[in-house]
Design an enzyme around this catalytic site. Structure first.
Site, short mmCIF file in Angstrom:
data_model
loop_
_atom_site.label_atom_id
_atom_site.label_comp_id
_atom_site.label_asym_id
_atom_site.label_seq_id
_atom_site.Cartn_x
_atom_site.Cartn_y
_atom_site.Cartn_z
CB SER A 7 -0.95 -0.04 1.20
OG SER A 7 -1.95 0.93 1.10
CG ASP B 31 -7.35 -2.46 -3.06
OD1 ASP B 31 -8.01 -1.74 -2.29
OD2 ASP B 31 -6.11 -2.47 -3.10
CG HIS C 68 -5.96 -2.20 0.45
ND1 HIS C 68 -5.36 -1.60 -0.63
CD2 HIS C 68 -5.33 -1.71 1.57
CE1 HIS C 68 -4.42 -0.76 -0.20
NE2 HIS C 68 -4.39 -0.82 1.11
#
Length: 330
Positions: A176, A273, A303
């Protein structure tokens, strides 16, 4: 741009001619097709019907190269602290071993004890490779005030780990926000960063999400100085982000121009996601100047990409890069 498609995942690979990635997807979507089948000896095997052989090789590793990290992802490693003049001390755990080393860069407000970080540690331990995981300033066991942290300060954290702890060439694995920061590290330390693996790479994510808000909402956030960003991963249901942090993050955006990173890059993303759209990884692949870029999409992953099959794909991807780099060196 090439595609590798199956019911469970899609693989997008860019080589030298890969301009206009997102726009070309529809035209090449049927260029290669694959079916994923359960395998008794391996967790997954890939049967390809096209010209992409890399992923099938990646997912059919030799038995002796398949560690037991899924059964035991935790072993005791003492916490150490990196002292930095005028900057918060950083908590980290390190395994010494052979090159290339691996560094895990966590997501927003995530610490070094997550599922991916621990699984990679077990994998590196099984192969004898060096590995570092750490906490950002203001997060976990590291010093610092979270409310004072910015993307720029976390970028400095990553560079401190690379400069002061890592020895020799490194593969960076960013999750991320960590995926965004690993590109900054690769730009700043091209001689030391030899490959990148992104998991749900949130390139420019904070700024992009803010800019998508209605004008009235943005004005209200600017006036109040805080953005209560909704998140199902926060106990409160929101992350309270200072408006100054958003403005500071604008200085670190990369998607507006070609990204000067030339090393091998692998971008993994879940198509479910709902935090960072998988199209972001395709954008990154299109903007980066490297000609060795693969985007691997998992159809049913979210995610965090922390399910068993997600972790397997991540570790096999790292393993494949280690093999590739060893071939280049020798």
């Amino acid at each position: 741009m090439r595609t590798f498609v199956s019911g469970r995942s899609a693989h997008l690979s860019r080589r030298a001619q890969g301009a206009g990635a997102a726009g070309k997807m529809a035209g090449v979507g049927l260029a290669a097709v694959a079916a994923w089948v359960p395998c008794r000896r391996w967790s997954w095997a890939a049967v390809t019907f096209g010209f992409h052989h890399g992923l099938s090789t990646l997912l059919a590793r030799k038995t002796e190269r398949t560690p037991q990290w899924l059964r035991a992802c935790r072993h005791k490693t003492s916490i150490s602290f990196l002292s930095r003049p005028d900057l918060p001390n950083l908590a980290y755990k390190r395994l010494k071993g052979k090159s290339p080393g691996i560094i895990f860069i966590p997501g927003y407000i995530s610490n070094m004890n997550g599922t991916k970080a621990l699984a990679i540690e077990e994998f590196c331990k099984s192969l004898g490779h060096a590995y570092i995981r750490f906490d950002y300033s203001g997060v976990g066991n590291s010093d610092g005030n979270l409310e004072e942290c910015t993307v720029g300060k976390w970028r400095k954290d990553v560079l401190s780990i690379i400069d002061d702890l890592a020895e020799g060439p490194q593969i960076l694995v960013g999750s991320s926000l960590g995926g965004w920061l690993m590109f900054h590290a690769a730009i700043a330390r091209p001689q030391k960063v030899v490959a990148l693996v992104g998991v749900a790479t949130a390139m420019d994510g904070l700024v992009t999400q803010f800019n998508q808000l209605p004008i009235e909402t943005k004005k209200e956030i600017e006036m109040k100085g805080v953005w209560p960003m909704p998140s199902k991963y926060s106990e409160e249901g929101v992350y309270r982000i200072q408006y100054s942090v958003i403005k500071e993050a604008e200085h670190h955006c990369l998607l507006h121009s070609p990204i000067p990173v030339k090393c091998p890059i692998r971008l993994l993303h879940g198509m479910k996601d709902d935090i960072v759209p998988w199209h972001t990884s395709v954008q990154v692949a299109d903007r980066v100047v490297s000609t060795d870029v693969d985007v691997i999409l998992r159809k049913n992953s979210d995610h965090r990409m922390k399910e068993k099959a997600d972790i397997q794909l991540l570790v096999y991807t790292i393993d494949d890069l280690i093999d590739k780099l060893s071939t280049i060196v020798h």
